[in-house]
Design an enzyme around this catalytic site. Sequence first.
Site, mmCIF file in Angstrom:
data_model
loop_
_atom_site.group_PDB
_atom_site.id
_atom_site.type_symbol
_atom_site.label_atom_id
_atom_site.label_comp_id
_atom_site.label_asym_id
_atom_site.label_seq_id
_atom_site.Cartn_x
_atom_site.Cartn_y
_atom_site.Cartn_z
ATOM 1 C CG ASP A 68 -2.011 -0.870 1.092
ATOM 2 O OD1 ASP A 68 -2.644 -1.211 -0.122
ATOM 3 O OD2 ASP A 68 -2.670 -1.461 2.194
ATOM 4 N N GLY A 69 1.883 1.168 0.655
ATOM 5 C CA GLY A 69 2.934 2.343 0.771
ATOM 6 C C GLY A 69 3.435 2.686 -0.636
ATOM 7 C CD GLU A 78 -3.128 8.690 6.958
ATOM 8 O OE1 GLU A 78 -2.131 9.247 6.175
ATOM 9 O OE2 GLU A 78 -3.497 7.677 7.136
ATOM 10 N NE ARG A 98 -5.924 23.684 26.227
ATOM 11 C CZ ARG A 98 -5.263 24.596 26.321
ATOM 12 N NH1 ARG A 98 -4.063 24.952 26.456
ATOM 13 N NH2 ARG A 98 -6.060 25.705 26.431
HETATM 14 P P1 NAP Z 1 4.558 2.495 6.614
HETATM 15 O O1 NAP Z 1 4.828 2.955 7.976
HETATM 16 O O2 NAP Z 1 5.152 1.530 6.175
HETATM 17 O O3 NAP Z 1 3.046 2.007 6.758
HETATM 18 C C1 NAP Z 1 2.198 1.619 7.854
HETATM 19 C C2 NAP Z 1 1.341 0.411 7.503
HETATM 20 O O4 NAP Z 1 -0.056 1.082 6.927
HETATM 21 C C3 NAP Z 1 1.795 -0.453 6.495
HETATM 22 O O5 NAP Z 1 1.603 -2.007 6.755
HETATM 23 C C4 NAP Z 1 0.978 -0.005 4.951
HETATM 24 O O6 NAP Z 1 1.038 -1.235 4.142
HETATM 25 C C5 NAP Z 1 -0.467 0.268 5.599
HETATM 26 N N1 NAP Z 1 -1.308 1.009 5.108
HETATM 27 C C6 NAP Z 1 -1.180 2.107 4.048
HETATM 28 N N2 NAP Z 1 -2.408 2.312 3.527
HETATM 29 C C7 NAP Z 1 -3.225 1.639 4.326
HETATM 30 C C8 NAP Z 1 -4.779 1.658 3.997
HETATM 31 N N3 NAP Z 1 -5.367 2.385 3.382
HETATM 32 N N4 NAP Z 1 -5.245 0.620 4.773
HETATM 33 C C9 NAP Z 1 -4.522 -0.262 5.748
HETATM 34 N N5 NAP Z 1 -3.411 -0.129 5.658
HETATM 35 C C10 NAP Z 1 -2.791 0.705 5.023
HETATM 36 O O7 NAP Z 1 4.266 3.603 5.883
HETATM 37 P P2 NAP Z 1 3.797 3.803 4.422
HETATM 38 O O8 NAP Z 1 3.677 2.389 3.820
HETATM 39 O O9 NAP Z 1 4.571 4.873 3.750
HETATM 40 O O10 NAP Z 1 2.124 4.458 4.413
HETATM 41 C C11 NAP Z 1 1.760 5.512 5.018
HETATM 42 C C12 NAP Z 1 0.940 5.328 5.823
HETATM 43 O O11 NAP Z 1 1.062 4.779 6.902
HETATM 44 C C13 NAP Z 1 -0.029 6.666 6.356
HETATM 45 O O12 NAP Z 1 -0.923 7.072 5.237
HETATM 46 C C14 NAP Z 1 -0.655 6.189 7.659
HETATM 47 O O13 NAP Z 1 -2.027 5.687 7.353
HETATM 48 C C15 NAP Z 1 -0.059 4.872 7.985
HETATM 49 N N6 NAP Z 1 0.485 5.217 9.387
HETATM 50 C C16 NAP Z 1 -0.166 4.406 10.165
HETATM 51 C C17 NAP Z 1 0.380 4.681 11.427
HETATM 52 C C18 NAP Z 1 -0.496 3.579 12.644
HETATM 53 O O14 NAP Z 1 -1.229 2.769 12.442
HETATM 54 N N7 NAP Z 1 -0.198 4.092 14.150
HETATM 55 C C19 NAP Z 1 1.041 5.566 11.988
HETATM 56 C C20 NAP Z 1 1.755 6.380 10.925
HETATM 57 C C21 NAP Z 1 1.400 6.078 9.497
HETATM 58 P P3 NAP Z 1 2.278 -1.674 3.553
HETATM 59 O O15 NAP Z 1 2.917 -2.503 4.265
HETATM 60 O O16 NAP Z 1 1.535 -2.630 2.394
HETATM 61 O O17 NAP Z 1 2.782 -0.650 3.039
HETATM 62 MN MN MN Z 2 4.932 0.599 3.832
#
Ligand code: NAP
Ligand code: MN
Length: 267
Positions: free
Chosen positions: A45-46, A123, A148
Amino acid sequence: MKFAITSKGDHKSDMIKAIIEQYLSDFDLEVDLDQPDLVISVGGDGTFLHAVHHYFHRLKNTAFIGVHTGHLGFYADWLPEEIEKLVIEIAKKEYKIVEYPLLEMKIYRKNEAKPERYLALNEATIKKVEGSVVLDVIIKGEHFERFRGDGLCVSTPSGSTAYNKALGGAIIHPSLSTMQITEMSSINNRVYRTIGSPLILPSHHVCQFKPVDQSQSFLITIDHVTKSVDHISTIEYSVAEERIRFARFRPFPFWKRVHDSFISDQR
Ligand code: NAP
Ligand code: MN
């Protein structure tokens, strides 16, 4: 039909990218990295988020599809084993288009007349490196609360299974044109009060965040991108006019993706 393929960059994804490219070329389809009709993202997804951000300027003319080389993704929902089938579908068939809503964010900065405009597929969040985020939340022009805490997240329906879910937000079906606001650790006591629940806004409602101290610097995330922004007077969020278009070759209903990702991948 012209296509572009993006890869996560690991060995497996690069291999699959090369195979798809070969197959599609065998069907006389042309690679066009600048103006593709179809973008195939290979990775997770990333990787898909990166691909979409790269082609945000031509959403109207580009459809997206994701192949996952790791775990099942929400955007990357084709298996590497299925690529032969996928390629034949791409080459032979008129594909169906499914559209999902996006989030629009406008950052208004002090002393700048025009806002910076961004689109997000998952988001946008506002946080701080140090100390609490303190800001006024305005919904449809009316003051709603003074927040806050660690920060706020505004997500799309398809992003509701990502960061939003970790923050206790609801999972929203992407056929609904909405945005959802979730809190990150709000301070709540006799002095400070926030709603505490996620809010789901319809597409005709605009929401604004106004930092109380405009001299502070904030961390703004837009999907996988993080920026440090100062002198913010207002950040405005709404459901974008633009939508993302997915090429759908076979049904894979959203609730089945939710089930297979979070409950079990065996029925
Ligand atoms: P990452 O830190 O590698 O991704 C976090 C996880 O979110 C990965 O497992 C990614 O899947 C998954 N993901 C991305 N979009 C999703 C969706 N629409 N539904 C379900 N899971 C999803 O960072 P990244 O791959 O660059 O992704 C950025 C996204 O990470 C941000 O948009 C945010 O939504 C998410 N994120 C989540 C948290 C948290 O859950 N606490 C914190 C920060 C950011 P893949 O392994 O397939 O890439
Ligand atoms: Mn990722």
